[in-house]
Design a protein around this motif. Sequence first.
Motif, PDB file in Angstrom:
ATOM      1  N   TYR A   1       0.840  -1.200   0.000  1.00 50.10           N
ATOM      2  CA  TYR A   1       0.000   0.000   0.000  1.00 50.10           C
ATOM      3  C   TYR A   1       0.880   1.257   0.000  1.00 50.10           C
ATOM      4  O   TYR A   1       0.610   2.209  -0.725  1.00 50.10           O
ATOM      5  CB  TYR A   1      -0.943   0.027   1.208  1.00 50.10           C
TER       6      TYR A   1
ATOM      7  N   THR B   1       1.240   4.416  -2.725  1.00 46.25           N
ATOM      8  CA  THR B   1       1.120   5.851  -2.461  1.00 46.25           C
ATOM      9  C   THR B   1       2.350   6.609  -2.954  1.00 46.25           C
ATOM     10  O   THR B   1       2.235   7.764  -3.341  1.00 46.25           O
ATOM     11  CB  THR B   1       0.879   6.161  -0.968  1.00 46.25           C
TER      12      THR B   1
ATOM     13  N   VAL C   1      -6.515   6.468  -6.017  1.00 48.06           N
ATOM     14  CA  VAL C   1      -7.222   6.860  -4.799  1.00 48.06           C
ATOM     15  C   VAL C   1      -7.758   5.697  -3.975  1.00 48.06           C
ATOM     16  O   VAL C   1      -7.945   5.836  -2.763  1.00 48.06           O
ATOM     17  CB  VAL C   1      -8.359   7.871  -5.093  1.00 48.06           C
TER      18      VAL C   1
ATOM     19  N   THR D   1      -6.303   3.250  -2.869  1.00 50.25           N
ATOM     20  CA  THR D   1      -5.290   2.856  -1.887  1.00 50.25           C
ATOM     21  C   THR D   1      -5.526   3.481  -0.526  1.00 50.25           C
ATOM     22  O   THR D   1      -5.381   2.825   0.512  1.00 50.25           O
ATOM     23  CB  THR D   1      -3.892   3.300  -2.377  1.00 50.25           C
ATOM     24  N   TYR D   2      -5.901   4.739  -0.515  1.00 51.07           N
ATOM     25  CA  TYR D   2      -5.922   5.514   0.718  1.00 51.07           C
ATOM     26  C   TYR D   2      -6.945   5.001   1.736  1.00 51.07           C
ATOM     27  O   TYR D   2      -6.662   4.989   2.930  1.00 51.07           O
ATOM     28  CB  TYR D   2      -6.152   6.994   0.408  1.00 51.07           C
ATOM     29  N   TYR D   3      -8.082   4.583   1.259  1.00 50.83           N
ATOM     30  CA  TYR D   3      -9.111   4.066   2.172  1.00 50.83           C
ATOM     31  C   TYR D   3      -8.589   2.817   2.886  1.00 50.83           C
ATOM     32  O   TYR D   3      -8.645   2.711   4.110  1.00 50.83           O
ATOM     33  CB  TYR D   3     -10.391   3.748   1.403  1.00 50.83           C
TER      34      TYR D   3
ATOM     35  N   TYR E   1      -6.183   9.365   5.195  1.00 54.08           N
ATOM     36  CA  TYR E   1      -7.496   9.764   4.668  1.00 54.08           C
ATOM     37  C   TYR E   1      -7.440  11.178   4.102  1.00 54.08           C
ATOM     38  O   TYR E   1      -7.995  11.458   3.032  1.00 54.08           O
ATOM     39  CB  TYR E   1      -8.572   9.684   5.749  1.00 54.08           C
TER      40      TYR E   1
ATOM     41  N   THR F   1      -4.834  12.791   2.868  1.00 56.65           N
ATOM     42  CA  THR F   1      -4.084  12.754   1.608  1.00 56.65           C
ATOM     43  C   THR F   1      -4.955  12.167   0.501  1.00 56.65           C
ATOM     44  O   THR F   1      -4.961  12.666  -0.624  1.00 56.65           O
ATOM     45  CB  THR F   1      -2.793  11.921   1.771  1.00 56.65           C
ATOM     46  N   GLY F   2      -5.690  11.118   0.828  1.00 51.26           N
ATOM     47  CA  GLY F   2      -6.574  10.493  -0.148  1.00 51.26           C
ATOM     48  C   GLY F   2      -7.698  11.418  -0.590  1.00 51.26           C
ATOM     49  O   GLY F   2      -8.060  11.443  -1.777  1.00 51.26           O
TER      50      GLY F   2
ATOM     51  N   LEU G   1     -13.817   8.320   1.624  1.00 52.05           N
ATOM     52  CA  LEU G   1     -12.687   8.763   2.434  1.00 52.05           C
ATOM     53  C   LEU G   1     -13.130   9.758   3.498  1.00 52.05           C
ATOM     54  O   LEU G   1     -12.654   9.707   4.635  1.00 52.05           O
ATOM     55  CB  LEU G   1     -11.598   9.375   1.543  1.00 52.05           C
TER      56      LEU G   1
END
Length: 111
Positions: A43, A47, A54, A56-58, A77, A79-80, A96
């Motif tokens: 993950y 990033t 996007v 990835t962030y969750y 979150y 950053t996402g 998010l």
Amino acid sequence: MQNQRLAKLFEFLESDPNDSFILYAIATEYNVQNDVENALKYYLQLTEKHPDYVGTYYHLGKLYEKLGQKEEGIKIYQTGMQAARQKRDMHALSELQGAYNSAAGLDYEDD
């Protein structure tokens, strides 16, 4: 079966090392297997190499929360949400934002 999936995913990655979806699939497979160290590794790699992916962030934020690192999850979150806004991905932004609100204790319930 799961090891076969990972082996196949790594074959795909070898043939296309810049494919963000394959990295995401590997990270998610490790996460499903509860291999936190490798899930986190892939993950984070996503990033770094594909900050606009996007989805990835969750999952990374949730993983941090699962590890008891809520503040790190909140940062992820945020950053996402920024990445989702830039891509105009309102669905991802909404998910998010919900995860962020929950982690930050901002959930509001109607009484």
